[in-house]
Scaffold this active site. Structure first.
Site, short mmCIF file in Angstrom:
data_model
loop_
_atom_site.label_atom_id
_atom_site.label_comp_id
_atom_site.label_asym_id
_atom_site.label_seq_id
_atom_site.Cartn_x
_atom_site.Cartn_y
_atom_site.Cartn_z
N ARG A 57 -59.04 -22.51 -70.18
CA ARG A 57 -58.81 -21.63 -69.03
C ARG A 57 -57.48 -21.89 -68.36
NH1 ARG A 57 -63.77 -19.88 -66.51
NH2 ARG A 57 -65.44 -20.43 -67.93
N THR A 58 -57.25 -23.15 -68.03
CA THR A 58 -56.03 -23.49 -67.31
C THR A 58 -54.81 -23.18 -68.17
OG1 THR A 58 -57.24 -25.24 -66.21
CG2 THR A 58 -54.86 -25.33 -66.03
N LYS A 86 -49.89 -37.49 -82.06
CA LYS A 86 -50.81 -38.51 -82.56
C LYS A 86 -50.17 -39.88 -82.54
CE LYS A 86 -54.09 -36.19 -85.43
NZ LYS A 86 -54.03 -35.46 -86.68
N ARG A 107 -51.41 -31.35 -68.94
CA ARG A 107 -52.83 -31.65 -68.73
C ARG A 107 -53.10 -32.91 -69.53
NH1 ARG A 107 -57.24 -28.95 -66.22
NH2 ARG A 107 -59.15 -29.69 -67.17
N HIS A 135 -55.01 -31.94 -59.36
CA HIS A 135 -54.93 -30.64 -60.04
C HIS A 135 -54.42 -29.64 -58.98
CE1 HIS A 135 -55.59 -27.50 -62.76
NE2 HIS A 135 -56.89 -27.45 -62.83
#
Ligand SMILES: Nc1ncnc2c1ncn2[C@@H]1O[C@H](COP(=O)(O)OP(=O)(O)O)[C@@H](O)[C@H]1O
Ligand SMILES: [Mg+2]
Ligand SMILES: [Zn+2]
Lengths: 310, 155
Positions: A57-58, A86, A107, A135
């Site tokens: 969503r964000t 990675k 994020r 946030h």
């Protein structure tokens, strides 16, 4: 008041005036966000979206915001499938991306990641959620929703309901509401009360905060009912969870005694906190709230990258 | 009052005296000093449970041939905020100061939040600001977690 080039890590980094500026610009972005007006002010800009913890969503909200204004995105949507990150430190990933893009949206599953990224990056970093930490764009869109519905953020009575202990959105929102002089009414299970740390901080800001036990009483004279998720993991056993969740569930009967202008908000996704029957009521503001995430992020991108909202 | 000199331990020619350490905390102070790193000819003396007019009871640590780095002084300030540090040169006290806690505390203690980015192998030192002074509460500048239990988090 210059947001140009700034990192947006925590709502606490923004003054009341800066928040007001973002909300004002966000309001002007609405027709562009709806697609009824075209504005390519971020043409030529490349935005890096580093979602080192997946959050669809964000991420989509930021991508939409960037593309509505003509910016292009380079995106790490899921670290598990990205060979780029990675085994690499966040510091290295950030330094690489800040060489490619004009700004970074991050994020990350670890608290404090955004602050660290901001130190490592020579381009502005916008925090899109770091673990149980901050946030800020969520808080800004919460404020935009209240502002739009009530025309102000001052002098309102806002009920904060549910998990007030672990819910980071509530802590940041409470801070911002305190800046604007809203009154807060807290309702939560005893084990999920607002942490002392947050209460003390609100005291220092001179906020008016009180606790309430009866949901009906709190709803009666409220302007905003902000509902948060109550997660199963917070409870020892299923029965206890079911009991608590049941007693905080919002349905039309709970809202029967509410003011006409009360809005019900929720950061989404909801579990069972708000009955679907509320969706059709004039009180339901949570889908509008989700939509407003786009113009708010457009405003922030515009202010951080161009320094102006016009 | 100039009480009889309290040199319960042999005077040192050059070195550092850490006095007015809270009762029982001298072993932690020794840990911070890092006795293993000392010059092999240096003597370290520790006086535990010494009468003090100001504090009731206190501990004292004396280390020969060593002066403390600012980082170690900051660590001592955290666990023994009442301590005074005297630099001894040629048997005399040449400098004496209290261990003031600075605004920022860098690299002294680990963040208590296991999920904090500073505990995840990033090339960054822990850093705290002072959320409260009496009693001392630190706040991680990264994850904003507060901490008042420094003993178990010293680096
Ligand atoms: N030559 C020395 N060797 C060891 N310890 C000393 C020496 N001179 C002073 N001290 C100690 O250093 C500390 C500070 O000394 P001073 O300023 O004279 O005393 P006080 O703080 O008790 O007024 C005291 O703990 C004292 O016992
Ligand atoms: Mg003395
Ligand atoms: Zn931390």
């Amino acid at each position: 008041m210059a947001l140009k080039g700034r990192d947006i890590i925590s709502i606490r980094d923004l003054s009341r005036e800066e928040i007001e500026e973002v909300l004002k610009v966000a309001h002007r972005m609405i027709p562009i966000a709806e697609g009824s007006k075209i504005d390519r002010r971020l043409d030529g800009i490349i935005l890096a979206l580093a979602f080192l913890e997946p959050s669809t969503r964000t991420r989509l909200s930021f991508e939409t915001a960037a593309q509505r204004l003509g910016a292009r995105c380079i995106t790490i949507a899921d670290p598990a499938t990205s060979s780029v990150v990675k085994g690499e430190t966040l510091s290295d990933t950030v330094r690489m991306l800040s060489g490619y893009a004009d700004a970074l949206v991050l994020r990350h599953p670890n608290e404090g990641a955004a602050r660290l990224a901001a130190e490592m990056s020579d381009k502005p970093v916008i925090n899109a959620g770091d673990g149980a930490g901050q946030h800020p764009t969520q808080t800004l869109l919460d404020l935009a929703t209240i502002q739009e519905a009530h025309g102000t953020l001052s002098g309102l009575r806002v009920v904060l309901l549910g998990d007030l202990k672990y819910g980071r959105t509530v802590h940041s929102l409470a801070h911002a509401l305190a800046l604007f002089g809203a009154e807060m009414v807290l309702i939560s299970p005893p084990s999920l009360k607002l942490p002392d740390e947050v209460t003390e901080h609100l005291d220092q800001l001179g906020a008016r905060v009180r606790e309430e036990e009866q949901l009906h009483r709190a709803v009666r004279d409220a302007d905003v009912l902000y509902v948060t998720r109550i997660q199963k993991e917070r409870f020892g056993d299923e029965a206890e969870y079911a009991k608590v969740a049941g007693s905080y569930r919002i349905d039309n009967s709970v809202l029967a005694g509410a003011k006409q202008r009360l809005i019900v908000m929720h950061p989404l996704p909801r579990l069972g906190e708000i009955a679907p029957e509320v969706d059709g009521s004039p009180h339901a503001a949570y889908f509008r709230q989700a939509f407003l995430g786009v113009p708010v992020r457009m405003a922030l991108l515009s202010l951080v990258l161009k320094g102006k909202g016009a | 009052m100039a009480a009889p000199r309290e040199l319960k331990i042999t005077p040192i020619k050059n070195g550092t005296v850490i006095d007015h350490i809270g009762n029982g905390l001298s072993l932690e102070v020794l840990r911070i000093i890092g006795v293993g790193d000392l010059d092999k000819d240096s003597t370290v003396s520790v006086a535990l449970h010494v009468r003090s007019q100001k504090m009731g009871w206190k501990d004292i640590v004396k280390v020969e041939n060593m002066e403390l780095s600012p980082r170690k002084v900051n660590a001592i300030a955290l666990i023994a905020p009442t301590a005074t540090i005297s630099i001894i040169r040629d048997y005399k006290v040449r400098e004496k100061r209290t261990v003031d806690l600075p605004e920022r505390i860098v690299g002294v203690a680990r963040c208590p939040n296991p999920n904090c980015i500073t505990n995840r192998g990033e090339p960054v030192e822990s850093e705290f600001d002072v959320a409260r002074r009496r009693p001392v509460v630190l706040r991680c500048i990264y994850c904003e977690r507060q901490m008042d239990d420094f003993l178990s988090h010293l680096i």
